[in-house]
Design an enzyme around this catalytic site. Structure first.
Site, PDB file in Angstrom:
ATOM      1  N   GLN A  69       0.855  -1.193   0.000  1.00 14.55           N
ATOM      2  CA  GLN A  69       0.000   0.000   0.000  1.00 14.55           C
ATOM      3  C   GLN A  69       0.888   1.240   0.000  1.00 14.55           C
ATOM      4  O   GLN A  69       1.604   1.491   0.976  1.00 14.55           O
ATOM      5  CB  GLN A  69      -0.866  -0.034   1.266  1.00 14.55           C
TER       6      GLN A  69
ATOM      7  N   SER B 113       1.285   6.602   2.435  1.00 13.37           N
ATOM      8  CA  SER B 113       1.975   7.586   3.289  1.00 13.37           C
ATOM      9  C   SER B 113       3.198   8.177   2.601  1.00 13.37           C
ATOM     10  O   SER B 113       3.883   7.499   1.830  1.00 13.37           O
ATOM     11  CB  SER B 113       2.431   6.924   4.588  1.00 13.37           C
TER      12      SER B 113
ATOM     13  N   GLU C  61      -8.637  -1.589   6.036  1.00 15.06           N
ATOM     14  CA  GLU C  61      -7.397  -1.722   6.806  1.00 15.06           C
ATOM     15  C   GLU C  61      -7.703  -1.791   8.297  1.00 15.06           C
ATOM     16  O   GLU C  61      -7.142  -2.605   9.026  1.00 15.06           O
ATOM     17  CB  GLU C  61      -6.483  -0.517   6.523  1.00 15.06           C
TER      18      GLU C  61
ATOM     19  N   GLU D  74      -5.023   8.712  17.940  1.00 11.27           N
ATOM     20  CA  GLU D  74      -5.640  10.050  18.017  1.00 11.27           C
ATOM     21  C   GLU D  74      -6.601  10.240  16.843  1.00 11.27           C
ATOM     22  O   GLU D  74      -7.716  10.740  17.008  1.00 11.27           O
ATOM     23  CB  GLU D  74      -4.562  11.150  17.968  1.00 11.27           C
TER      24      GLU D  74
HETATM   25  C1  LIG Z   1       4.467  -0.504  11.321  1.00 11.22           C
HETATM   26  C2  LIG Z   1       3.903   0.485  10.328  1.00 11.22           C
HETATM   27  C3  LIG Z   1       3.526   0.043   9.086  1.00 11.22           C
HETATM   28  C4  LIG Z   1       3.005   0.958   8.147  1.00 11.22           C
HETATM   29  N1  LIG Z   1       2.691   0.502   6.905  1.00 11.22           N
HETATM   30  C5  LIG Z   1       2.261   1.385   5.962  1.00 11.22           C
HETATM   31  C6  LIG Z   1       2.014   0.956   4.621  1.00 11.22           C
HETATM   32  O1  LIG Z   1       2.174  -0.224   4.274  1.00 11.22           O
HETATM   33  N2  LIG Z   1       1.628   1.856   3.712  1.00 11.22           N
HETATM   34  C7  LIG Z   1       1.433   3.173   4.026  1.00 11.22           C
HETATM   35  O2  LIG Z   1       1.050   3.945   3.138  1.00 11.22           O
HETATM   36  N3  LIG Z   1       1.670   3.628   5.291  1.00 11.22           N
HETATM   37  C8  LIG Z   1       2.077   2.763   6.260  1.00 11.22           C
HETATM   38  N4  LIG Z   1       2.343   3.199   7.554  1.00 11.22           N
HETATM   39  C9  LIG Z   1       2.223   4.633   7.830  1.00 11.22           C
HETATM   40  C10 LIG Z   1       1.085   5.002   8.754  1.00 11.22           C
HETATM   41  O3  LIG Z   1      -0.141   4.953   8.076  1.00 11.22           O
HETATM   42  C11 LIG Z   1       1.395   6.418   9.276  1.00 11.22           C
HETATM   43  O4  LIG Z   1       2.567   6.319  10.070  1.00 11.22           O
HETATM   44  C12 LIG Z   1       0.267   6.973  10.103  1.00 11.22           C
HETATM   45  O5  LIG Z   1      -0.852   7.256   9.316  1.00 11.22           O
HETATM   46  C13 LIG Z   1       0.694   8.266  10.843  1.00 11.22           C
HETATM   47  O6  LIG Z   1       1.291   9.163   9.985  1.00 11.22           O
HETATM   48  P1  LIG Z   1       2.717   9.837  10.326  1.00 11.22           P
HETATM   49  O7  LIG Z   1       3.650   8.752  10.716  1.00 11.22           O
HETATM   50  O8  LIG Z   1       3.076  10.728   9.198  1.00 11.22           O
HETATM   51  O9  LIG Z   1       2.445  10.715  11.630  1.00 11.22           O
HETATM   52  P2  LIG Z   1       1.767  12.159  11.697  1.00 11.22           P
HETATM   53  O10 LIG Z   1       0.537  12.163  10.867  1.00 11.22           O
HETATM   54  O11 LIG Z   1       2.806  13.190  11.410  1.00 11.22           O
HETATM   55  O12 LIG Z   1       1.338  12.220  13.215  1.00 11.22           O
HETATM   56  C14 LIG Z   1       2.256  12.589  14.268  1.00 11.22           C
HETATM   57  C15 LIG Z   1       1.460  12.694  15.558  1.00 11.22           C
HETATM   58  O13 LIG Z   1       0.456  13.730  15.450  1.00 11.22           O
HETATM   59  C16 LIG Z   1      -0.832  13.212  15.729  1.00 11.22           C
HETATM   60  N5  LIG Z   1      -1.825  13.843  14.850  1.00 11.22           N
HETATM   61  C17 LIG Z   1      -1.700  14.091  13.508  1.00 11.22           C
HETATM   62  N6  LIG Z   1      -2.812  14.675  13.030  1.00 11.22           N
HETATM   63  C18 LIG Z   1      -3.680  14.773  14.073  1.00 11.22           C
HETATM   64  C19 LIG Z   1      -5.011  15.269  14.219  1.00 11.22           C
HETATM   65  N7  LIG Z   1      -5.677  15.801  13.181  1.00 11.22           N
HETATM   66  N8  LIG Z   1      -5.583  15.202  15.454  1.00 11.22           N
HETATM   67  C20 LIG Z   1      -4.916  14.697  16.514  1.00 11.22           C
HETATM   68  N9  LIG Z   1      -3.648  14.213  16.435  1.00 11.22           N
HETATM   69  C21 LIG Z   1      -3.047  14.235  15.243  1.00 11.22           C
HETATM   70  C22 LIG Z   1      -0.731  11.715  15.416  1.00 11.22           C
HETATM   71  O14 LIG Z   1      -1.727  10.988  16.124  1.00 11.22           O
HETATM   72  C23 LIG Z   1       0.684  11.399  15.880  1.00 11.22           C
HETATM   73  O15 LIG Z   1       0.711  11.188  17.273  1.00 11.22           O
HETATM   74  C24 LIG Z   1       2.854   2.316   8.503  1.00 11.22           C
HETATM   75  C25 LIG Z   1       3.219   2.754   9.773  1.00 11.22           C
HETATM   76  C26 LIG Z   1       3.753   1.854  10.682  1.00 11.22           C
HETATM   77  C27 LIG Z   1       4.152   2.356  12.042  1.00 11.22           C
END
Ligand SMILES: Cc1cc2nc3c(=O)[nH]c(=O)nc-3n(C[C@H](O)[C@H](O)[C@H](O)COP(=O)(O)OP(=O)(O)OC[C@H]3O[C@@H](n4cnc5c(N)ncnc54)[C@H](O)[C@@H]3O)c2cc1C
Length: 403
Positions: free
Chosen positions: A121, A124, A239, A372
Site C-alpha cells: 500500500q 503515506s 485496513e 488520536e
Molecule cells: C508498522 C507500520 C507500518 C506501516 N505501513 C504502511 C504501509 O504499508 N503503507 C502506508 O502507506 N503507510 C504505512 N504506515 C504509515 C502510517 O499509516 C502512518 O505512520 C500513520 O498514518 C501516521 O502518519 P505519520 O507517521 O506521518 O504521523 P503524523 O501524521 O505526522 O502524526 C504525528 C502525531 O500527530 C498526531 N496527529 C496528527 N494529526 C492529528 C489530528 N488531526 N488530530 C490529533 N492528532 C493528530 C498523530 O496521532 C501522531 O501522534 C505504517 C506505519 C507503521 C508504524
C-alpha cells in the site's frame, strides 16, 4: 461490485458454504496439497472473500460467513491468505473488487489470494501520514500512460511486492481531497526504487519507495482521475477491520501469553497488584473481542463503516498494554533480546518472542491510522461531535502552505 451492493445471508447460504468447504478439503487435503493450490481452489469455489461477486473469489454472501470458512480451513491444517499477503488480502483485494475494471479483477484477485503476487500500500509520504490527502507525489498524463514522480514511506512489504496500490496527485489546482487518483503500479517497473527502513525490532519490514519517471498504463487506474480519495477510503476502512477486527477465540492471543506468564510466577510474585492488572487487561481484551463479534454480525455489506475504528483503537491500545505487562512479569528476562541484526522479513507483523512482540506492538497505535485519528473519526462520524479544525479544506492544494 458497486459501493451500494448488498449481500444476503440465509440458512441455505450457510449450508452451501459448508458443502463447498467439505468439497474443498476433500479434493485438496491440506496435508498433501501446496498452499498455492489449495488457496487457488478456495478462490475458484468463491470462498476467498465470500461477499465478493461470483467469479471474483466470492458468492455474494454475507461477509460474516468468511470467519466460518477461515476457521474450518485453518483447523483442517490449511493456509490462511492473510498471513501470506496481509496488505493484499485485507486491503488491496477489497479495493480492486470495488474500483477495478473487469480486466483488473480477473488479472489481480486470484494470484493475490494465493500469495503468488504480494501487494503493498503506497499511501503515506514523509509530509503526509495522518493528513494523507495532502500528499505530494504526482502523476502527469502522457498519451496512454501516466508518469509518476515522488516518494512514499513506511511501505510494508514493498521489498517482496509485485504490485502496489498507489495514490498520487493528478490535479494540484483542485482542493486536496479532489485532486487524487489511484493506480495499480508494477513494483518491478523501471524507476521504482525500494529502500529498507529499519524498525526498533531490528527488522526492516517496511520501506521507502522512490518513483522516478515511472510509467503506468492508463488502463491501470482504479476508478477515474479524481476518485483517489474515495478509492482510499475503501482501502482504509478495510485496513482498520483487517488490523483490529479479527475475532479470536475467548482468552486467546496476547492475553493468553500474559496469563500463562502470571501462572508460572513463583507464589511470592503473584501479588494482588499484578493480578489486578492482569484481570483488567483480560476484561478489556474480552470486551474488544465481543465488540468485534458484534461488528462482524452487523456487517451486511462489503465495505466496513467507521465502526472499524472502534476495533482498531481498542486493539492497538490493549495490545500495547498486554505486552508491556508481559515484559514486566518476565522481570530481568524481559530485557533480553536475541539479535538486532537487520533482517528483511518475508512476512509483516511477525514476532517469535514476547520481547519482540512488545517492541513491535508500539507501532500498533500508529499503523493503519493513529489512535488520536481513530478517536477523531469516532467523535465525528459515530458520536456526531463537532469536527476537527480544517483550514485547508476549501483551498486548492497548490495554494496550501507546506514545509
Ligand atoms: C508498522 C507500520 C507500518 C506501516 N505501513 C504502511 C504501509 O504499508 N503503507 C502506508 O502507506 N503507510 C504505512 N504506515 C504509515 C502510517 O499509516 C502512518 O505512520 C500513520 O498514518 C501516521 O502518519 P505519520 O507517521 O506521518 O504521523 P503524523 O501524521 O505526522 O502524526 C504525528 C502525531 O500527530 C498526531 N496527529 C496528527 N494529526 C492529528 C489530528 N488531526 N488530530 C490529533 N492528532 C493528530 C498523530 O496521532 C501522531 O501522534 C505504517 C506505519 C507503521 C508504524
Amino acid at each position: 461490485m458497486s459501493p451500494s451492493m448488498t449481500v444476503t445471508e440465509t440458512r441455505t447460504d450457510e449450508q452451501r458454504v459448508d458443502g463447498l468447504i467439505d468439497d474443498l478439503l476433500q479434493q485438496h487435503p491440506p496435508a498433501s496439497t501446496t498452499a498455492v493450490e489449495l488457496l487457488g481452489a478456495q478462490f475458484d469455489r468463491g470462498l476467498a472473500w465470500v461477499h465478493f461477486p461470483e467469479g471474483h473469489g466470492g458468492l455474494c454472501f454475507s461477509p460474516r460467513l468468511q470467519t466460518r470458512i477461515n476457521e474450518r480451513v485453518l483447523t483442517a491444517g490449511g493456509p490462511y491468505a492473510y498471513y501470506r499477503n496481509p496488505i493484499g488480502y485485507g486491503m488491496c483485494g477489497p479495493t480492486v473488487v470495488e474500483w477495478g475494471s473487469e480486466a483488473q479483477k480477473r488479472r489481480y484477485l486470484r494470484p493475490l489470494f494465493t500469495g503468488e503476487e504480494i501487494w503493498c500500500q503506497l499511501f503515506s509520504e514523509p509530509g503526509a501520514g495522518s493528513d494523507f490527502a495532502g500528499l505530494s507525489a504526482k502523476a502527469v498524463r502522457d498519451g496512454d500512460e501516466w508518469v509518476i514522480n515522488g516518494q512514499k514511506v513506511w511501505t510494508t512489504l514493498a521489498h517482496v511486492s509485485k504490485w502496489g496500490l498507489l495514490v498520487v496527485r493528478t490535479d494540484p489546482e483542485a482542493v486536496k481531497h479532489a485532486g487524487l487518483t489511484a493506480f495499480v503500479v508494477d513494483m518491478e517497473a523501471p524507476g521504482v526504487d525500494v529502500r529498507p527502513l529499519r524498525q526498533m525490532t531490528g527488522e526492516a519490514e517496511f520501506n521507502e519507495v522512490y518513483f522516478t519517471d515511472v510509467r503506468i498504463p492508463a488502463s491501470e487506474l482504479l476508478g477515474q482521475p479524481g476518485d483517489g480519495w474515495r478509492v482510499s477510503l475503501t482501502t482504509l476502512m478495510n485496513e482498520r477491520v483487517s488490523i483490529g477486527g479479527a475475532v479470536a477465540p475467548r482468552g486467546s492471543g496476547p492475553i493468553a501469553a500474559a496469563l500463562a506468564l502470571w501462572k508460572a510466577l513463583p507464589e511470592w510474585r503473584q501479588d494482588p497488584a499484578s493480578r489486578d492488572e492482569l484481570m483488567k487487561l483480560w476484561i478489556r481484551s474480552e470486551v474488544g473481542r465481543l465488540t468485534n463479534v458484534r461488528a462482524a454480525q452487523n456487517r451486511k455489506v462489503g465495505v466496513p463503516g467507521p465502526e472499524g475504528s472502534t476495533g482498531k483503537l481498542a486493539f492497538a491500545e490493549v495490545n500495547k498494554d498486554v505486552y508491556e505487562l508481559c515484559v514486566e512479569l518476565m522481570g530481568a528476562d524481559g530485557m533480553l533480546y536475541g539479535s538486532y541484526e537487520m533482517v528483511r522479513p518475508e512476512k509483516a507483523m511477525g514476532a517469535d518472542t514476547l520481547q519482540k512482540a512488545f517492541l513491535r506492538s508500539r507501532a500498533n497505535s500508529i499503523e493503519g491510522g493513529t489512535s488520536e485519528v481513530m478517536r477523531s473519526i469516532l467523535g465525528e462520524r459515530v458520536l456526531g461531535l463537532p469536527g476537527d479544525v480544517r483550514v485547508d479544506r476549501d483551498r486548492p492544494w497548490s495554494q496550501v502552505p507546506r514545509s
